[in-house]
Design a protein around this motif. Structure first.
Motif, PDB file in Angstrom:
ATOM      1  N   ALA A   4       0.840  -1.207   0.000  1.00 25.69           N
ATOM      2  CA  ALA A   4       0.000   0.000   0.000  1.00 25.69           C
ATOM      3  C   ALA A   4       0.872   1.253   0.000  1.00 25.69           C
ATOM      4  O   ALA A   4       0.538   2.256  -0.652  1.00 25.69           O
ATOM      5  CB  ALA A   4      -0.924  -0.008   1.216  1.00 25.69           C
ATOM      6  N   ALA A   5       2.001   1.220   0.720  1.00 26.20           N
ATOM      7  CA  ALA A   5       2.908   2.367   0.729  1.00 26.20           C
ATOM      8  C   ALA A   5       3.500   2.608  -0.653  1.00 26.20           C
ATOM      9  O   ALA A   5       3.585   3.750  -1.131  1.00 26.20           O
ATOM     10  CB  ALA A   5       4.020   2.140   1.751  1.00 26.20           C
ATOM     11  N   ASN A   6       3.922   1.538  -1.316  1.00 24.79           N
ATOM     12  CA  ASN A   6       4.464   1.679  -2.673  1.00 24.79           C
ATOM     13  C   ASN A   6       3.414   2.223  -3.632  1.00 24.79           C
ATOM     14  O   ASN A   6       3.713   3.013  -4.524  1.00 24.79           O
ATOM     15  CB  ASN A   6       4.987   0.326  -3.167  1.00 24.79           C
ATOM     16  CG  ASN A   6       6.230  -0.129  -2.406  1.00 24.79           C
ATOM     17  OD1 ASN A   6       6.971   0.699  -1.888  1.00 24.79           O
ATOM     18  ND2 ASN A   6       6.426  -1.440  -2.331  1.00 24.79           N
ATOM     19  N   ARG A   7       2.185   1.790  -3.434  1.00 25.05           N
ATOM     20  CA  ARG A   7       1.092   2.294  -4.291  1.00 25.05           C
ATOM     21  C   ARG A   7       0.897   3.793  -4.066  1.00 25.05           C
ATOM     22  O   ARG A   7       0.709   4.544  -5.025  1.00 25.05           O
ATOM     23  CB  ARG A   7      -0.203   1.549  -3.973  1.00 25.05           C
ATOM     24  CG  ARG A   7      -1.414   2.071  -4.724  1.00 25.05           C
ATOM     25  CD  ARG A   7      -1.371   1.703  -6.182  1.00 25.05           C
ATOM     26  NE  ARG A   7      -1.485   0.254  -6.337  1.00 25.05           N
ATOM     27  CZ  ARG A   7      -1.416  -0.373  -7.513  1.00 25.05           C
ATOM     28  NH1 ARG A   7      -1.230   0.338  -8.621  1.00 25.05           N
ATOM     29  NH2 ARG A   7      -1.514  -1.694  -7.590  1.00 25.05           N
ATOM     30  N   LEU A  27       1.301   9.411  -5.916  1.00 24.60           N
ATOM     31  CA  LEU A  27       1.796  10.769  -5.699  1.00 24.60           C
ATOM     32  C   LEU A  27       2.594  11.277  -6.889  1.00 24.60           C
ATOM     33  O   LEU A  27       2.620  12.479  -7.168  1.00 24.60           O
ATOM     34  CB  LEU A  27       2.667  10.820  -4.446  1.00 24.60           C
ATOM     35  CG  LEU A  27       1.944  10.694  -3.109  1.00 24.60           C
ATOM     36  CD1 LEU A  27       2.951  10.519  -1.980  1.00 24.60           C
ATOM     37  CD2 LEU A  27       1.056  11.908  -2.848  1.00 24.60           C
ATOM     38  N   THR A  28       3.224  10.391  -7.600  1.00 26.29           N
ATOM     39  CA  THR A  28       4.046  10.797  -8.745  1.00 26.29           C
ATOM     40  C   THR A  28       3.362  10.524 -10.071  1.00 26.29           C
ATOM     41  O   THR A  28       3.981  10.648 -11.118  1.00 26.29           O
ATOM     42  CB  THR A  28       5.393  10.046  -8.713  1.00 26.29           C
ATOM     43  OG1 THR A  28       5.149   8.624  -8.695  1.00 26.29           O
ATOM     44  CG2 THR A  28       6.180  10.431  -7.480  1.00 26.29           C
ATOM     45  N   GLY A  29       2.058  10.197 -10.027  1.00 26.58           N
ATOM     46  CA  GLY A  29       1.364   9.799 -11.244  1.00 26.58           C
ATOM     47  C   GLY A  29       0.624  10.891 -11.965  1.00 26.58           C
ATOM     48  O   GLY A  29       0.074  10.656 -13.033  1.00 26.58           O
ATOM     49  N   TRP A  32       9.028   7.257   5.351  1.00 30.10           N
ATOM     50  CA  TRP A  32       9.774   7.588   4.134  1.00 30.10           C
ATOM     51  C   TRP A  32       8.893   8.274   3.088  1.00 30.10           C
ATOM     52  O   TRP A  32       9.405   8.863   2.129  1.00 30.10           O
ATOM     53  CB  TRP A  32      10.453   6.349   3.556  1.00 30.10           C
ATOM     54  CG  TRP A  32       9.536   5.253   3.048  1.00 30.10           C
ATOM     55  CD1 TRP A  32       9.090   4.185   3.754  1.00 30.10           C
ATOM     56  CD2 TRP A  32       8.991   5.123   1.723  1.00 30.10           C
ATOM     57  NE1 TRP A  32       8.283   3.396   2.965  1.00 30.10           N
ATOM     58  CE2 TRP A  32       8.215   3.942   1.711  1.00 30.10           C
ATOM     59  CE3 TRP A  32       9.087   5.879   0.567  1.00 30.10           C
ATOM     60  CZ2 TRP A  32       7.540   3.510   0.580  1.00 30.10           C
ATOM     61  CZ3 TRP A  32       8.405   5.442  -0.572  1.00 30.10           C
ATOM     62  CH2 TRP A  32       7.645   4.272  -0.562  1.00 30.10           C
ATOM     63  N   LEU A  33       7.585   8.254   3.284  1.00 27.44           N
ATOM     64  CA  LEU A  33       6.673   8.915   2.344  1.00 27.44           C
ATOM     65  C   LEU A  33       6.311  10.335   2.763  1.00 27.44           C
ATOM     66  O   LEU A  33       5.691  11.058   1.986  1.00 27.44           O
ATOM     67  CB  LEU A  33       5.387   8.098   2.211  1.00 27.44           C
ATOM     68  CG  LEU A  33       5.416   6.945   1.209  1.00 27.44           C
ATOM     69  CD1 LEU A  33       4.160   6.103   1.328  1.00 27.44           C
ATOM     70  CD2 LEU A  33       5.556   7.471  -0.217  1.00 27.44           C
ATOM     71  N   HIS A  34       6.673  10.733   3.963  1.00 29.79           N
ATOM     72  CA  HIS A  34       6.207  12.027   4.462  1.00 29.79           C
ATOM     73  C   HIS A  34       6.708  13.198   3.626  1.00 29.79           C
ATOM     74  O   HIS A  34       5.976  14.150   3.370  1.00 29.79           O
ATOM     75  CB  HIS A  34       6.640  12.200   5.929  1.00 29.79           C
ATOM     76  CG  HIS A  34       5.901  11.286   6.850  1.00 29.79           C
ATOM     77  ND1 HIS A  34       6.238  11.122   8.185  1.00 29.79           N
ATOM     78  CD2 HIS A  34       4.841  10.467   6.635  1.00 29.79           C
ATOM     79  CE1 HIS A  34       5.409  10.262   8.733  1.00 29.79           C
ATOM     80  NE2 HIS A  34       4.563   9.840   7.821  1.00 29.79           N
ATOM     81  N   GLN A  35       7.970  13.129   3.193  1.00 32.05           N
ATOM     82  CA  GLN A  35       8.500  14.238   2.410  1.00 32.05           C
ATOM     83  C   GLN A  35       7.759  14.357   1.078  1.00 32.05           C
ATOM     84  O   GLN A  35       7.436  15.458   0.619  1.00 32.05           O
ATOM     85  CB  GLN A  35       9.998  14.058   2.176  1.00 32.05           C
ATOM     86  CG  GLN A  35      10.659  15.273   1.534  1.00 32.05           C
ATOM     87  CD  GLN A  35      12.157  15.140   1.438  1.00 32.05           C
ATOM     88  OE1 GLN A  35      12.709  14.093   1.733  1.00 32.05           O
ATOM     89  NE2 GLN A  35      12.829  16.200   1.014  1.00 32.05           N
ATOM     90  N   ALA A  36       7.456  13.210   0.454  1.00 35.26           N
ATOM     91  CA  ALA A  36       6.705  13.237  -0.798  1.00 35.26           C
ATOM     92  C   ALA A  36       5.301  13.790  -0.579  1.00 35.26           C
ATOM     93  O   ALA A  36       4.777  14.537  -1.415  1.00 35.26           O
ATOM     94  CB  ALA A  36       6.636  11.829  -1.390  1.00 35.26           C
TER      95      ALA A  36
END
Length: 515
Positions: A85-88, A93-95, A120-124
């Motif tokens: 789910a994190a990778n998704r 976010l980049t899609g 690791w996703l917070h900055q994104a």
């Protein structure tokens, strides 16, 4: 940074060593940076020391006095979501723009599961703040605020209720909305006390915020706003007052509506009474304009200016103005009138505004019968079908689904194709299963049916509206695979493939939240 600090961080000694040359430079001293230099060659070692101490020195420039103070410990808001789910989420976010609906879906699922994105996703997430749904606050809001503070930023926080009198327009509006949600009466009274001193744009914004917690108690203040010198304030009041059916505004509209539309009944011996709708088109006036009913030049195409005034009066009138006769009679007589378009559209708007289920059911029943040819004097036309579609859209979502399911079972293909242009934004699992089976039936039909099915409004939004279940997605994928690549059939095939891909993505997102 003074000379003592420069010496302390090792930059000045290594700079002097570089001026002396690699052979004459003293060896690197002990410490965390010196231990990192492992080159045996003096020249390579000096270059490595320059690089390390240079980066360390530059990192300390222009920092505030409290830069090295430790930040507060980050408190996790809940268990992390599964890695898949994190990778998704990172991919979404980049899609780009097309993934906004999926982002909203991802965060809704995370909120329901009580999970949060990993650190690791917070900055994104911070970089995409403007594109994130409101549910991000419940899922990761506290941690994103912590990260923003750790980076020296002041996270945007909702202003306190007491701050609504100061700040930017957006900030004041948000603060006032917060106060209004907690204390509707107190918020309006506070606004009344300072209202005349505010600028026009502020007055307009704050009046519009009265939508939250709107009640009959707000009617006197909104009535006064109809005479405000700023047009935006008047328009804001004109949008809210029709939603108060017991207000003076509603009374004026009721009088105008019942003056414009009168049902005359005539009794006949041994025969049922006959009814006739007498229509008196209104005249434009300053009083009408004050209440937001003004003529428009383009109304010449829809029956004229006065017909447009009639429609707008009916749209703003309270439904209790028509309580003297059943809803079905009003609509049936309106459909037979030469002024059917403005009357029907006005009444539909009033029903949609008040959400009256009795009116909605009567209208939907009548138009269904009319389209079946069971109401004398009303012909089966595309225009009548369009009005039936509008009437069904007035129903609560479960009733809409129940009626469309009946049409699916009865193989009323033409009606279902038109009805799918409107309706709920999301379907239940049971209705979705029936609808996907119906799509398979239509696709197996004639070329004409497939051409009708390929119209953009039929399949275009189904991927977003159908229930994202494994079986439903599998059926959609099978339909896409079985569609032949024939001349003229490319559009339908592309639409069904897009439908299948959207459903598969939505199913995958749900699957990835499972343990």
């Amino acid at each position: 940074m003074d000379s003592t600090d420069l010496a302390a961080d090792g930059w000045e000694p290594i700079l002097a060593a570089a001026l002396l040359g690699a052979e004459r430079a003293p060896p690197g001293g002990p410490g965390p940076l010196g231990d990192l230099v492992t080159e045996a060659d003096p020249g390579s070692a000096l270059l490595a020391r320059l690089a390390l101490h240079g980066i360390h020195h530059l990192a300390g420039l222009d920092l505030a006095a409290d830069a090295m103070e430790p930040v507060a410990v980050r408190e996790p808001a809940g268990p992390e979501c599964p890695p898949a789910a994190a990778n998704r989420l990172y991919a979404l976010l980049t899609g780009g723009y097309a993934t906004r609906e999926r982002l909203r879906e991802w965060f809704d699922l995370a909120a329901a599961a009580g999970m949060r994105p990993p650190a690791w996703l917070h900055q994104a997430l911070l970089r995409h703040t403007q594109h994130l749904p409101e549910t991000v606050g419940a899922v990761a809001g506290a941690e994103l605020d912590w990260l923003a503070r750790a980076c020296g930023e002041d996270p945007a926080a909702a202003p306190a209720a007491s701050d609504w009198t100061e700040g930017t327009l957006a900030g004041r509006r948000a603060a006032f909305a917060d106060l209004r949600a907690r204390d509707p009466e107190g918020a309006r009274m506070a606004l009344e006390a300072v209202f005349r001193k505010e600028k026009a744009d502020i007055r307009e914004a704050l009046v519009g915020t009265l939508w939250t917690g709107l009640s009959e108690a707000d009617a006197p203040f909104l009535e006064a706003c109809l005479d405000d010198r700023a047009g935006g304030v008047r328009e804001a009041a004109q949008r809210l007052l029709p939603r108060l059916p017991r207000s003076l505004y509603a009374s004026r509209m009721a009088v105008r509506a019942t003056t414009a539309l009168v049902i005359e009944s005539k009794s006949r011996l041994l025969r049922s009474a006959t009814h006739e709708l007498v229509v008196t088109l209104p005249e434009e006036s300053p009083a009408l304009a004050r209440d937001g009913v003004e003529p428009h030049a383009w109304e010449q195409r829809g029956g004229g200016v006065r017909a447009g005034l009639l429609r707008d009066i009916l749209a703003r009138a309270p439904l209790h103005a028509f309580a003297g006769h059943p809803p079905r009679l009003w609509i049936e007589l309106a459909l037979r009138s030469e002024w059917a378009e403005p009357i029907v559209q006005g009444l539909f708007s009033a029903v949609a505004r008040e959400g009256d289920p009795a009116w909605a059911r009567d209208i939907a029943d009548l138009l269904a019968e009319a389209y079946e040819g069971k109401v004398s004097g009303l012909r089966r036309t595309n225009e009548l079908l369009g009005r039936w579609v509008q009437a069904l859209d007035l129903l609560p979502e479960p009733e809409w689904e129940a009626r469309v399911t009946e049409l699916i079972r009865a193989r009323k293909i033409e009606a279902v194709l038109a009805i799918l242009a409107k309706g709920p934004d999301s379907f239940s699992e049971r209705f979705s299963a029936a609808l996907i089976d119906w799509l398979a039936f239509v696709i197996r039909g004639s070329d004409d049916l497939r051409r009708d099915l390929a119209k953009p409004y039929v399949i275009g939004r189904l991927g977003e509206r159908l229930w994202p279940g494994e079986d439903i997605a599998a059926t959609a994928a099978a339909l896409a695979a079985r569609l032949p690549e024939e001349e003229g059939g490319d559009r339908l095939r592309q639409q069904v493939m897009s439908l299948a891909e959207t459903l598969e993505l939505r199913v995958a997102i749900r699957r990835e939240f499972q343990p």
